[in-house]
Design a protein around this motif. Structure first.
Motif, PDB file in Angstrom:
ATOM      1  N   LYS A  12       0.853  -1.184   0.000  1.00  0.00           N
ATOM      2  CA  LYS A  12       0.000   0.000   0.000  1.00  0.00           C
ATOM      3  C   LYS A  12       0.890   1.235   0.000  1.00  0.00           C
ATOM      4  CE  LYS A  12      -4.016   1.952   2.334  1.00  0.00           C
ATOM      5  NZ  LYS A  12      -4.960   1.812   3.473  1.00  0.00           N
ATOM      6  N   LEU A  13       0.492   2.242  -0.775  1.00  0.00           N
ATOM      7  CA  LEU A  13       1.350   3.409  -0.960  1.00  0.00           C
ATOM      8  C   LEU A  13       0.633   4.703  -0.591  1.00  0.00           C
ATOM      9  CD1 LEU A  13       2.789   2.432  -4.455  1.00  0.00           C
ATOM     10  CD2 LEU A  13       3.918   2.161  -2.244  1.00  0.00           C
ATOM     11  N   ALA A  47       8.254  -1.598  -4.921  1.00  0.00           N
ATOM     12  CA  ALA A  47       6.847  -1.437  -4.545  1.00  0.00           C
ATOM     13  C   ALA A  47       5.878  -1.978  -5.592  1.00  0.00           C
ATOM     14  CB  ALA A  47       6.541   0.033  -4.291  1.00  0.00           C
ATOM     15  N   GLY A  48       6.392  -2.368  -6.752  1.00  0.00           N
ATOM     16  CA  GLY A  48       5.488  -2.866  -7.779  1.00  0.00           C
ATOM     17  C   GLY A  48       6.237  -3.343  -9.010  1.00  0.00           C
ATOM     18  N   PHE A  73       9.815   1.594  -7.838  1.00  0.00           N
ATOM     19  CA  PHE A  73      10.487   1.758  -6.549  1.00  0.00           C
ATOM     20  C   PHE A  73       9.936   3.011  -5.875  1.00  0.00           C
ATOM     21  CE2 PHE A  73      13.303  -0.921  -8.952  1.00  0.00           C
ATOM     22  CZ  PHE A  73      13.834  -1.782  -8.002  1.00  0.00           C
ATOM     23  N   VAL A  74       9.845   2.970  -4.542  1.00  0.00           N
ATOM     24  CA  VAL A  74       9.226   4.072  -3.803  1.00  0.00           C
ATOM     25  C   VAL A  74      10.025   4.411  -2.545  1.00  0.00           C
ATOM     26  CG1 VAL A  74       7.200   4.701  -2.401  1.00  0.00           C
ATOM     27  CG2 VAL A  74       6.883   3.669  -4.650  1.00  0.00           C
ATOM     28  N   LEU A  78       9.970  10.437   1.377  1.00  0.00           N
ATOM     29  CA  LEU A  78      10.099  11.562   0.455  1.00  0.00           C
ATOM     30  C   LEU A  78       8.882  11.718  -0.445  1.00  0.00           C
ATOM     31  CD1 LEU A  78      13.818  11.045  -0.688  1.00  0.00           C
ATOM     32  CD2 LEU A  78      12.975  12.596   1.092  1.00  0.00           C
ATOM     33  N   LYS A  79       8.000  10.708  -0.437  1.00  0.00           N
ATOM     34  CA  LYS A  79       6.835  10.652  -1.329  1.00  0.00           C
ATOM     35  C   LYS A  79       7.275  10.714  -2.799  1.00  0.00           C
ATOM     36  CE  LYS A  79       3.099  11.852   1.723  1.00  0.00           C
ATOM     37  NZ  LYS A  79       1.767  12.447   1.842  1.00  0.00           N
ATOM     38  N   VAL A  80       8.223   9.858  -3.123  1.00  0.00           N
ATOM     39  CA  VAL A  80       8.753   9.788  -4.486  1.00  0.00           C
ATOM     40  C   VAL A  80       8.679   8.345  -4.984  1.00  0.00           C
ATOM     41  CG1 VAL A  80      10.722  10.215  -5.995  1.00  0.00           C
ATOM     42  CG2 VAL A  80      10.354  11.684  -4.014  1.00  0.00           C
ATOM     43  N   ALA A  81       8.146   8.180  -6.193  1.00  0.00           N
ATOM     44  CA  ALA A  81       8.119   6.879  -6.857  1.00  0.00           C
ATOM     45  C   ALA A  81       8.934   6.971  -8.139  1.00  0.00           C
ATOM     46  CB  ALA A  81       6.688   6.456  -7.177  1.00  0.00           C
ATOM     47  N   ALA A  82       9.490   5.835  -8.566  1.00  0.00           N
ATOM     48  CA  ALA A  82      10.260   5.805  -9.810  1.00  0.00           C
ATOM     49  C   ALA A  82       9.891   4.565 -10.607  1.00  0.00           C
ATOM     50  CB  ALA A  82      11.751   5.813  -9.517  1.00  0.00           C
ATOM     51  N   PHE A  83       9.592   4.748 -11.880  1.00  0.00           N
ATOM     52  CA  PHE A  83       9.429   3.627 -12.802  1.00  0.00           C
ATOM     53  C   PHE A  83      10.803   3.362 -13.407  1.00  0.00           C
ATOM     54  CE2 PHE A  83       4.664   3.577 -14.136  1.00  0.00           C
ATOM     55  CZ  PHE A  83       4.275   3.804 -12.829  1.00  0.00           C
TER      56      PHE A  83
END
Length: 237
Positions: A12-13, A47-48, A73-74, A78-83
């Motif tokens: 959960k994010l 994270a996914g 990745f999350v 920092l509330k940052v996600a990366a594909f």
């Protein structure tokens, strides 16, 4: 039949008003290398996964464990996600990849999407310039002290993120960097890292480590590209 891209979240994010980094490779692998460096430096967690029947069927083995070549990745602090992707997507998938990213960003109420695109330059030494798709996105660029592109053409996934994001009022900025297009481009990767760290508070790159690891990262990405090339050739005919 239209291609579909599926996202499976592993936890959960909470990313409301946060950031999403587009780490799909464009010309060369600087974008992916910079994203991977940030993930390791700023303590992101897996994270996914992102998958599609249109992606080449391939597994990336790291430390003895299999991995999907395209993952999320999350860093929730920092509330940052990366594909992050080791696949250079075929042009036929650029539109759906951008729309999938925008849909995911809307679901998680992302405030800003940060993408990047390469322009080939023999010297690879020109300054970074950034384009924003809304007034608020352009304000974020100015506040970060970065130069804004006034005229130009942005291809591929970054271009579609700008256009489609504009229609749904999703802030998107695209960092335009210069690369020689061959070999592990330390300068381009470090320039992207620097620009992203100016746009996203708390995100950073370990530049000495980036220079040390860039060649290794590019080798892994290039190997994935070579292994999947013949599969893609048959899939996209």
């Amino acid at each position: 039949m239209f291609p579909r891209i599926r996202i499976k979240e592993l936890k959960k994010l909470d990313l409301e008003r946060g950031y999403l980094i587009d780490g799909f490779p464009s010309v060369g692998f600087s974008s992916a290398i910079a994203t991977e460096s940030m993930i390791h430096t700023s303590q992101f967690e897996l994270a996914g996964i992102i998958d599609s029947d249109s992606f080449p069927p391939i597994s990336i083995v790291k430390n003895g464990m299999p991995n999907y070549p395209t993952r999320i990745f999350v860093n929730e602090d920092l509330k940052v996600a990366a594909f992050l992707s080791y696949l250079t997507l075929d042009q036929s998938l650029h539109r759906i990849a951008a729309k999938t990213m925008l849909k995911w960003a809307k679901k998680h109420k992302i405030g800003l999407i940060v993408s990047s695109v390469a322009i080939k330059s023999p010297e690879g030494t020109k300054d970074i310039i950034v384009v924003g798709n809304t007034e608020s996105a352009r304000k974020k660029i100015k506040d970060a002290g970065l130069s804004i592109l006034e005229h130009g053409t942005i291809p591929g996934i970054p271009g579609m993120l700008l256009n489609e994001g504009y229609l749904i009022e999703q802030d998107v900025v695209v960092i335009i960097f210069h690369t020689g297009g061959s070999g592990p481009d330390f300068k381009s990767s470090s320039q992207i890292c620097s620009a992203i760290s100016q746009l996203i508070p708390g995100v950073s790159c370990n530049i000495p480590l980036l220079q040390k690891e860039a060649e290794k990262a590019e080798e892994s990405i290039r190997e994935t590209e070579e292994e999947s090339k013949h599969l893609k050739d048959s899939m996209y005919r």
